[in-house]
Design a protein around this motif. Structure first.
Motif: not given
Length: 452
Positions: A5, A29, A49, A52-53, A67, A69-71, A74, A94, A96
């Motif tokens: 990160h 995005k 991107s 996203g974790d 993160g 941008m993590t959905t 996830r 989806t 985030t």
């Protein structure tokens, strides 16, 4: 993961430094849940991107570093194996985490857990000035911490968030309680949210569905361990229809969290996906809200439905896609107005009370008051000569009259002075001067109203 990160933060800074001086900052995005359809960002958009974790899930403290941008799809996949879930999981896979915090979110735990931003402990934010700052409720960036919700990316972007989690059980047991009177339903919402029980049984989750003025349901959920006889609404069966057909039900916790995503609440019907033949042929992996939204975006872009309606001699239709927060004691007034003047059904109800005693400047709800989110997503025929936004403007006027609040993820029609009065323009301008002095990020009014 944290080392990865930190490297991504350095790389993002390098991307930003390589942009021309004064160039607008935009994100690249792959998905969005906003209903302001615009052209995709250009080549200079920042690649985020790498954010996203899920960086870490800590079971003892019941927290996660995530993160921005993590959905939520996830995020839930990462936390459920620990027997944990975010305090509020918005309905669509989806969405985030950063988007839900910057743009608000709500779900059936909101009567006890408020909104997603209220479970945030700290945020690492890329500001419009190009700095990466750590915002906490107790440090020098506390103004940004509290001002970030409802800023919609106009003050900065969350790169990492530390959030609280709560314990879950394997399943959620449901009761669908029918009401034939709006006043009785509103009274029950107030009572259940105060006592957190109904008919002697605990309530961990609550939302509602309005099919008409005389047919309303509250769906009450409780965390459970029994894994027998689970329902599955991820294929041919359709969840919202079961509300009318069953008094009780049981879903896995994961299926409960995504019960609305498979059919985008009930909106997949407009795309033909609920027809038995289409349902049988439609690949299961495409029974998802993000797929439906892309189809709607194509329809809006090329005006396919509008052209077809014109050929059929049918009136032009206005998209009415909104979520509004109404004080529970004014809910009946709003529903009566809505049935008479707008006429969309079904309608979603979701009680929400702010979790703490403090307020959030850009979305100033009263912490002492219980609200009900009313969600409605459809198109409405326009009368001859009626202009763009006719129904949406009626709704905005009624929400203000009832001392409610309107989310900004979709079209808005407020004039500028009124907008800043409703969304605390004084605080916003102070934040903008501090964190985006050159105006590289869009202005909130420009983004949410002018560019509808």
């Amino acid at each position: 993961m944290r080392v990865k990160h930190d490297r991504a933060v350095d790389a993002l800074r390098a991307q930003l430094a390589a942009q021309p001086d004064g160039a607008p900052i935009r994100l690249a995005k792959p998905t969005t849940n906003l209903f302001r359809f615009r052209e995709p960002p250009g080549r200079t958009a920042l690649d985020v991107s790498a954010f996203g974790d899920v960086l870490n899930v800590d079971l003892p403290s019941r927290t996660a570093d995530v993160g921005g941008m993590t959905t939520y799809e996830r995020l839930v996949d990462a936390t459920l194996p620990y027997g944990l879930m975010p305090l509020v999981v918005p309905q669509l896979k989806t969405i985030t985490l950063g988007g839900a915090v910057a743009g608000l979110g709500i779900e059936s735990t909101s009567f006890r857990n408020g909104m997603p931003h209220e479970s945030v402990l700290e945020m690492e934010i890329l500001t419009g000035a190009g700095d990466v700052v750590l915002a906490r409720p107790d440090n020098e960036h506390r103004d940004l911490f509290y001002g970030f919700p409802n800023s919609y990316g106009t003050l900065g972007y969350a790169l990492r968030l530390r959030i609280e989690l709560e314990l879950i059980r394997p399943t959620v047991a449901l009761r669908h309680v029918r009401f034939t009177d709006e006043a009785a339903c509103a009274a029950a919402i107030a009572e259940i949210c105060a006592s957190r029980e109904y008919d002697g049984t605990a309530v961990d989750f609550i939302d509602g569905t309005v099919f008409s003025a005389g047919e309303l349901y509250l769906t009450l959920g409780v965390r459970a361990a029994d894994t027998s006889e689970l329902s599955d609404y991820t294929g041919r069966r359709i969840y919202y229809r079961s509300i009318r057909d069953r008094d009780t039900d049981r879903l896995s916790t994961q299926d409960y969290l995504w019960r609305w995503d498979t059919d985008w609440f009930w909106c997949s019907e407009a795309l033909g996906v609920q027809h038995p033949v289409v349902r049988r042929l439609w690949p299961k992996r495409y029974l998802r809200s993000d797929v439906y939204r892309r189809l709607v975006a194509l329809d809006r872009r090329y005006r396919l439905s509008a052209r077809l309606d014109g050929l059929r001699g049918q009136p032009e239709r206005e998209p009415v896609i909104q979520d509004v927060e109404i004080p529970v004691d004014r809910l009946v007034e709003f529903l009566d107005f809505f049935h008479e003047r707008i006429g969309i059904s079904p309608v979603w109800l979701c009680p929400v009370r702010l979790r703490g005693d403090h307020t959030w400047p850009l979305y100033p709800m009263d912490p002492a008051r219980l609200y009900v989110n009313v969600g409605f997503w459809a198109t409405v025929p326009l009368e001859p000569g009626a202009g763009d936004g006719t129904h949406n403007r009626l709704i905005e006027r009624k929400v203000i009259e009832l001392d409610g609040h309107k989310s900004l993820y979709s079209t808005s029609y407020f004039d500028e002075d009124e907008f800043w009065e409703l969304y605390n323009g004084t605080s916003y301008r102070e934040l903008k001067r501090s964190y985006d002095p050159a105006g590289r990020l869009p202005d909130l009014y420009d983004k949410c109203v002018r560019t509808r």
